[in-house]
Write a protein that holds these residues in place. Sequence first.
Motif, PDB file in Angstrom:
ATOM      1  N   UNK A   1     -42.334  -3.660 -22.787  1.00  0.00           N
ATOM      2  CA  UNK A   1     -41.254  -3.167 -22.332  1.00  0.00           C
ATOM      3  C   UNK A   1     -40.140  -4.248 -21.747  1.00  0.00           C
ATOM      4  N   UNK A   2     -38.934  -3.856 -22.249  1.00  0.00           N
ATOM      5  CA  UNK A   2     -37.831  -4.778 -21.702  1.00  0.00           C
ATOM      6  C   UNK A   2     -36.552  -3.844 -21.272  1.00  0.00           C
ATOM      7  N   UNK A   3     -36.269  -4.175 -19.943  1.00  0.00           N
ATOM      8  CA  UNK A   3     -35.253  -3.160 -19.261  1.00  0.00           C
ATOM      9  C   UNK A   3     -34.551  -3.651 -18.393  1.00  0.00           C
ATOM     10  N   UNK A   4     -33.437  -3.264 -17.783  1.00  0.00           N
ATOM     11  CA  UNK A   4     -32.645  -3.610 -16.834  1.00  0.00           C
ATOM     12  C   UNK A   4     -31.570  -2.947 -16.537  1.00  0.00           C
ATOM     13  N   UNK A   5     -30.746  -3.443 -16.071  1.00  0.00           N
ATOM     14  CA  UNK A   5     -29.389  -2.802 -15.329  1.00  0.00           C
ATOM     15  C   UNK A   5     -28.299  -3.620 -15.436  1.00  0.00           C
ATOM     16  N   UNK A   6     -27.004  -3.122 -15.966  1.00  0.00           N
ATOM     17  CA  UNK A   6     -25.797  -3.706 -15.722  1.00  0.00           C
ATOM     18  C   UNK A   6     -24.974  -2.962 -14.887  1.00  0.00           C
TER      19      UNK A   6
ATOM     20  N   UNK B   1     -19.672   1.604 -12.806  1.00  0.00           N
ATOM     21  CA  UNK B   1     -20.443   2.010 -13.632  1.00  0.00           C
ATOM     22  C   UNK B   1     -21.468   1.210 -14.002  1.00  0.00           C
ATOM     23  N   UNK B   2     -22.690   2.056 -14.510  1.00  0.00           N
ATOM     24  CA  UNK B   2     -23.766   1.324 -14.369  1.00  0.00           C
ATOM     25  C   UNK B   2     -24.677   1.921 -15.751  1.00  0.00           C
ATOM     26  N   UNK B   3     -25.582   1.034 -16.344  1.00  0.00           N
ATOM     27  CA  UNK B   3     -26.320   1.192 -17.567  1.00  0.00           C
ATOM     28  C   UNK B   3     -27.642   0.741 -16.904  1.00  0.00           C
ATOM     29  N   UNK B   4     -28.607   1.588 -17.122  1.00  0.00           N
ATOM     30  CA  UNK B   4     -29.929   1.367 -16.664  1.00  0.00           C
ATOM     31  C   UNK B   4     -30.719   1.686 -17.560  1.00  0.00           C
ATOM     32  N   UNK B   5     -31.797   0.954 -17.991  1.00  0.00           N
ATOM     33  CA  UNK B   5     -32.535   1.556 -19.196  1.00  0.00           C
ATOM     34  C   UNK B   5     -33.720   0.708 -19.426  1.00  0.00           C
TER      35      UNK B   5
ATOM     36  N   UNK C   1     -44.060   0.505  -2.863  1.00  0.00           N
ATOM     37  CA  UNK C   1     -43.294   0.671  -4.048  1.00  0.00           C
ATOM     38  C   UNK C   1     -43.395   2.119  -4.305  1.00  0.00           C
ATOM     39  N   UNK C   2     -41.858   2.519  -4.774  1.00  0.00           N
ATOM     40  CA  UNK C   2     -41.711   3.962  -5.210  1.00  0.00           C
ATOM     41  C   UNK C   2     -41.665   3.887  -6.779  1.00  0.00           C
ATOM     42  N   UNK C   3     -42.426   4.554  -7.543  1.00  0.00           N
ATOM     43  CA  UNK C   3     -42.600   4.558  -8.921  1.00  0.00           C
ATOM     44  C   UNK C   3     -41.850   5.861  -9.303  1.00  0.00           C
TER      45      UNK C   3
ATOM     46  N   UNK D   1     -38.376   2.301 -11.999  1.00  0.00           N
ATOM     47  CA  UNK D   1     -37.811   3.550 -12.649  1.00  0.00           C
ATOM     48  C   UNK D   1     -38.249   3.146 -13.959  1.00  0.00           C
ATOM     49  N   UNK D   2     -39.437   4.043 -14.387  1.00  0.00           N
ATOM     50  CA  UNK D   2     -39.649   3.958 -15.867  1.00  0.00           C
ATOM     51  C   UNK D   2     -40.171   2.281 -16.297  1.00  0.00           C
ATOM     52  N   UNK D   3     -40.750   1.776 -15.401  1.00  0.00           N
ATOM     53  CA  UNK D   3     -41.181   0.366 -15.624  1.00  0.00           C
ATOM     54  C   UNK D   3     -40.140  -0.770 -15.022  1.00  0.00           C
ATOM     55  N   UNK D   4     -39.118  -0.307 -14.903  1.00  0.00           N
ATOM     56  CA  UNK D   4     -38.037  -1.409 -14.826  1.00  0.00           C
ATOM     57  C   UNK D   4     -37.386  -1.374 -13.372  1.00  0.00           C
ATOM     58  N   UNK D   5     -37.404  -2.588 -12.669  1.00  0.00           N
ATOM     59  CA  UNK D   5     -36.986  -2.526 -11.187  1.00  0.00           C
ATOM     60  C   UNK D   5     -35.495  -1.989 -11.231  1.00  0.00           C
ATOM     61  N   UNK D   6     -35.376  -1.012 -10.363  1.00  0.00           N
ATOM     62  CA  UNK D   6     -33.894  -0.429  -9.988  1.00  0.00           C
ATOM     63  C   UNK D   6     -33.837   0.326  -8.827  1.00  0.00           C
ATOM     64  N   UNK D   7     -32.877   1.228  -8.911  1.00  0.00           N
ATOM     65  CA  UNK D   7     -32.272   1.662  -7.721  1.00  0.00           C
ATOM     66  C   UNK D   7     -32.492   3.332  -7.352  1.00  0.00           C
ATOM     67  N   UNK D   8     -32.779   3.658  -6.315  1.00  0.00           N
ATOM     68  CA  UNK D   8     -32.855   5.330  -6.178  1.00  0.00           C
ATOM     69  C   UNK D   8     -31.561   5.897  -6.025  1.00  0.00           C
ATOM     70  N   UNK D   9     -30.794   4.872  -5.703  1.00  0.00           N
ATOM     71  CA  UNK D   9     -29.302   5.497  -5.213  1.00  0.00           C
ATOM     72  C   UNK D   9     -28.660   6.478  -6.080  1.00  0.00           C
TER      73      UNK D   9
END
Lengths: 554, 1045
Positions: free
Chosen positions: B468-473, B447-451, B208-210, B171-179
């Motif tokens: 680009x630097x991104x991730x999820x907490x 709760x979750x922050x992704x970006x 891969x789903x982008x 998602x926007x270049x960062x590995x994430x979840x569709x959920x």
Amino acid sequence: TEDGVQGLLIGAYSLVDGAGAAGDGFASGASNWIFGGVTSDDAYKGSDPSDVADAAPMEQWTTLTPTNGAIPQKWILCYAGIQRSNDVLNTLAIAEGITPEKATEIQAQARFLRAFYHFEAKKIFGNILPVDETVNPQNTVTSNADQTAVWNLIIGDLTFAKDNLPESFGSEVGRANKWAAVCLLAKAYMFQGQPSSALPLLNDAINNGKTAGGVKYALNDNYYSNFNPAQKNSAESVFAAQTSVQDGSSVDWGGDPNGNYGDILNFPYTGGPGACCGFYNPSQDLANAYKTDANGLPLLDNFYTGLWVSNPAGSPYTGTLDPRIDWVMGREGIPYLDWGNHPGAAWIRNPVNDGLFSPKKNVYAASQKGQYTDVGSAYWGPTELVANNVNIIRFSDVILWRAECEYSSDLTAAMNDVNRVRNRVADHPETWVKSGSDYNAATATYGSAGEDADNYAIKPYTSATFTSANALKAIQMERRLELAMEGQRFFDLVRWGIAATTINAYIGREKAARPLKASANFTAGKNEYMPIPQGTVDNLNADGTTRVTQNPGY
Amino acid sequence: LLFLFLSSSLHAQKKVTGTVTNAKDKQPVAFATVTVKGTNVATVTTTTGSFAITVPASKTKLVISSVGFDDVEVDVASQTDVAVSLKEKSSSLDEIVVTGYTAQKKKEITGSVSVVNVKDLRQTPVGTGEEALQGRASGVTVISSGQPGAASDIRIRGITGFGNNSPLVVIDGVRGSLHDINVADIESVQVLKDAAAAIYGVAGSNGVIIITTKKGKTGKAKVSYDGYYGVTTRGPGYDMASTQQQADAIWQQQRNSGIANPSSKQYGNGASPVIPDYITPTAGFEGDPNTDISTYNRTSNQITKANKIGTNWYDVITRNAQQQNHNISISSGSDKSSYFFSMGYLDQQGIAQFQGLKRYSVRANTQFNINDKIRVGENAYIFYKTNPIFGNQSEGSPFTTAFREDAIIPVYDIAGNFAGTKSQDLGNARNPYADIYRTKDNKQNNWDITGNVFGEVDFLKHFTARTTFGGTIDNNYSYNFNYVGYENAEGNSGANSFSEGAGYSTNWTYTNTVAYTNSFGKHNVKALVGTEAVYSYYRFLGGTRSNYFSENPNFWQLNTGSPTGQSNSGSAGQSSLWSQFARLEYGFSGKYLINASLRRDAASVFAEDVRTGYFPAVSGAWRISQENFMKDVSFINDLKLRYSWGKLGSTSNVNPTNPFNLYGQRAGRSFYDLTGSSNNPSSGFFRSNIGNPTTTWEGDIISNIGFDATLLKNKLDVTIDYYKKKVSGLLFTASGTQYDLIFTGDASLPKVNIGDMQNTGIDASVTYHGTIGKDVKFDVTGLFTSYNNKIVNIPGLPYFNGPQIRNVIVTRNEEGHPVGAFYGYEVIGIFQNAEDVAKSPTQQGDESPGVFKYKDQNADGVIDDKDRTYIGNPNPDFTYGLNLSFSYKSFDFSGFFFGSHGNDIFNQTKYFTDFPDFFKGGIRREVAVNSWTPDNTNTSIPKLRTTGGFSTDGVTNSYFISKGSYLRCKQMQIGYTMPAKSTAKFGIDRLRVYIQGANLFTITKYDGLDPELQSSDINNTVGFGIDQGNYPHTAAFLIGVNLNF
């Protein structure tokens, strides 16, 4: 380091309780309730026929196949235990800073345990693989073709243990001491049909043996003290599976507890102790076996004829009974420890298959709940997970082996041994189950105000009643009565060579009333041993080398 | 150096004005973007289509663009007032598609990439991104349960491994979840299905789903609101026997088993069953002294009336569930910056009482153009959700106990406490309503922050560097209270307990790329090199105490419970990936296109020597339609042939400890009570893990041939792909001789590279854009996905079985067969009479009239283990989606259908509903009234018995297999857009209202509740297509509004 090796040794002990190896289950329980109890004339599987359906073939036999799901549980537990013992030996060999004396003591315990696990597998599966510390994937010569090698490994390990273990471990009463090794070695000789090798060991143990806590072996005054969690590790306990609860292990789904997990299903249904599950119901046949005659002796030949004990159809047996019956099983109208009187069918899940009785040797008193039972969030489970030891060898067992070794040469000595076991009960009527008084869970006795719960009578044999003609039968019957519901019966029947006749006669008497047994039949020469799990056969022979040959008939 | 890139604009400027109209109807085009070419200077047209813009002196060209129109370039070197007419876009070929680390025009793509129509995606009213994707992209199969917020199976081109088959989501270049993504925030979705995914190397094997999320667009602030409200109906539920039918069946059951005088604790022992007035006291009747309420005692005399008609437990546990969803977004942009801001609120009640999903979300995407060469920005998404979920497809779920609880049991006893199977002889099921009611105060929150943050610099004319630097907490938090029941046959004697747990997981992706783009002559070249580091970490802790004096939720804290027997737990794990990659795109004359990529990955889950892998891919395309000889073929507007080949990898479910031999200590596994203390065991060790230092990637070689065609005056788009995916070195738990128990003890075995699998299949998508007359426009899109799975090789073992479910093993994985195939005895009928029995092979002694007759596969006259065969395949032949949309003037209609064809379902629930010997309890009505008897022989249901066996429910057999094909109407809606004239005076650009139905109907022959079955463990390929009591999809009806101003 020594700490690390000692830790591995504890890990090897930790499977003695029948739980803790990946792939274990109800069928791997230390009590052998499925492989030694349900298989015999002691007990029914219990519950609905399809519940733990993999144990139903153990009373039907015709449906027992190598793909049965219960058999791998025990197989896995035994070999996991063997490998944990080998891990101790292999690690000990490279550990540093251990004194030779300590190293020998550790080695002796590990070898005792390795023999114990081999012996468990041997009793159940017959043709097993000997696995010592040199067996590894690069050295895969092992096979089950030569059972002499298995016995040699067991005897060798136990002899080493006997010669090198200390007599006492002080407060660590759960360890195997010298005398546990002596008795297990004697048992191994009994199973090999070598009473002459067993007898001197038994004499030594009976005369000089001590528990791991250093107490001289003796029979408890009270028969039920052997099953009371508050009185475990008594003078009668030769070797037992130690269990604990509320200790950070858990019965919650997916957990693996240190309590007596193997027997967790074996409680009355919908009432009494536990929250479930109505398995392992004592058979009508076993109840009938406790009838006594005018001499206070068991009916050796025809206990199953005549009226049934506790017959619900209206005309129950009213004669005398061996008082042990009501410590072995819950019967309608008889106090079930301090849970009130057993209500009969209300505590039986499927009376048509499960009969009338509930197991009793693995349960606990109401006043012990919370102290010897687990807590946790599982729907059922915590209140059936108990810290009562599972007796693997107890002293009366040892005494009765000696009677078997003696009867052909010294009838009186054999009779005295049998009577020693009987007199423990006969001499202590105050320990019999009473109606009308409170149960004291600390001592497993009822108050003196009570009256015998049924018409009990037990007396020793005399030279007139214990004859060369019936001595073997009397000893065999005594083992059945004394050790009922302790997972020993089937192995005894096989050892005595009477499994097929005894079990088929029993099936014949039962099948009309028990739909689960309708097409049951025990095949001699085959059903004495469980099949080797199919997965093991496939796995070990997968590379083209035949390491495992399936047991005959399967 | 930075100064080199900074440009100043101190030159003279001029002002240009103009109007923009639609070439077709000459109407003004509002909000068209007017950009000075080569700059970020831009404006938008007004509602009358006019604009004014200041053009730097050095520039001479304007670009006018608007959604749905082709871009137009206008030279303003010599004019200051221009009239521009825009042509409606006829083809999607110029659409920009985001592929791995770059973007391409659709016509330049050489791989197999599905582009999802995002407008359609948003139409299905669902709570998770996965569900929205169902049926929207060819080659992608999504199967979910009806439970709001539950995870779904996503399979791209089928199952290709024994472990994790879920695709990588970026998602926007960062590995994430569709959920948990807010579907309304999605700008584009593209799915890389073939070698195109190889640029993601070891993570690309499952596809891969982008996803890109919305950005602000140049122009004035746009505000939009989208919302809907509706009700999900509870659905038809189970058709269970009434109390009388159930009682009669119990009598029948006993008669069939040779019991001449049937009896039951509740129904007496007469010629026919007598339904009592009370089930506690057992078989009680009015007037019985123990039915007097004064004698009521919940423990010893829980007076409970019989429900003489029968309780419909499904209805009791379900409800017509409300759902609503509201989204507000604001976006704008200028030549200096742009922003997109949205807020979402989703409240989706489950049809199961007390279950649902609530999610609050905020997204803020911003971008700043520091000058025309440097851009920085961020994407941020924050959500909070509450989503208590119960185990689906498992024996304890309310949808399972609802068919197990006997009909005669009421919900409550006479005192208003829960009733249940503690009333005698009614089985051991749990009161499903009590179970679900007791979960109502439990919590399961996240709760979750992704970006990510990014910076981009153009330099040396043809280069762009991007970092680009991104991730999820993600923080998860849960607690639950376990009540001790009193109403059931089991579980009435424990202590209550309370468990609380919290954990977090983080992951980050740090990506740096440099791209080179140039055109010279007929050559187009794009090259990209980059590095990427990925790291993930999680940690969890939890505790349990019991014996709570008060069960009031306000007192639910760990320290208010008893410390006796308390327990705690914790876990943690980490893994990382370090990668370099390069990519080259070359196009000649717009006709011949070649792409190549190479990635090098090093994964921490493998030992150092085998950690690194190289994943190359090449692909090429030939745009035949650009050739001169095709110019005259008028019905072909565009035709492109594609071929690709690539190597991808997967780490599947490999644990970071996989390479290592480990010893562990755990109370239940390795502690022993040496002192006989009963509660203080000595701690010990056990060999917990056998390592394998040689385990490495699962490797896929995927080849794909396909074409894209645009035909019939751009009205028909067709894409068809054929692929072959060969997986070698499948990661699976080690087995075979050397890993046998006798050598390894009970230590966990490593994942090793074992076995090969192959999938072949066809994906296709066909879209037709049509018009009827002047006012009717329609679009029809069909999507087709097929795969043919075959296990090619499992070294060391001929096969391995799936897990045991209750009493039987249902599946077997064997060479030459598809993964997860059903294996057992084939039922060829029911023994009709003694003669029939006598002339048929024996069935383990369990043969009699009324039970199943099995096929003697090896014709040896005996039915035994060797007569088992493959009796079903859970893999579908194909799945398909059909999307229809029409518009007529201000009205629009859309419909979406999803189907699966050719798969079989193993309906495990029948063990309970069809075989009352298995466990007492509820019986299916059909079984109660139409099972085999000597007088009712024309039936497929065997006779009822008191004890099951080999010839009924004792083994896996084909009675439980059902055709699983279905076609489901996932949604239909009719919308009306208010005329612009009437809304403009309120400042509203667009106002649309609609009514919608979801899951309106399903065409299927499946006889269970719902043929759309989520697998029981979505992270493993064990046991799919097995119905163990599924949370069903049911019809929903909604109204909604779309508002823009």
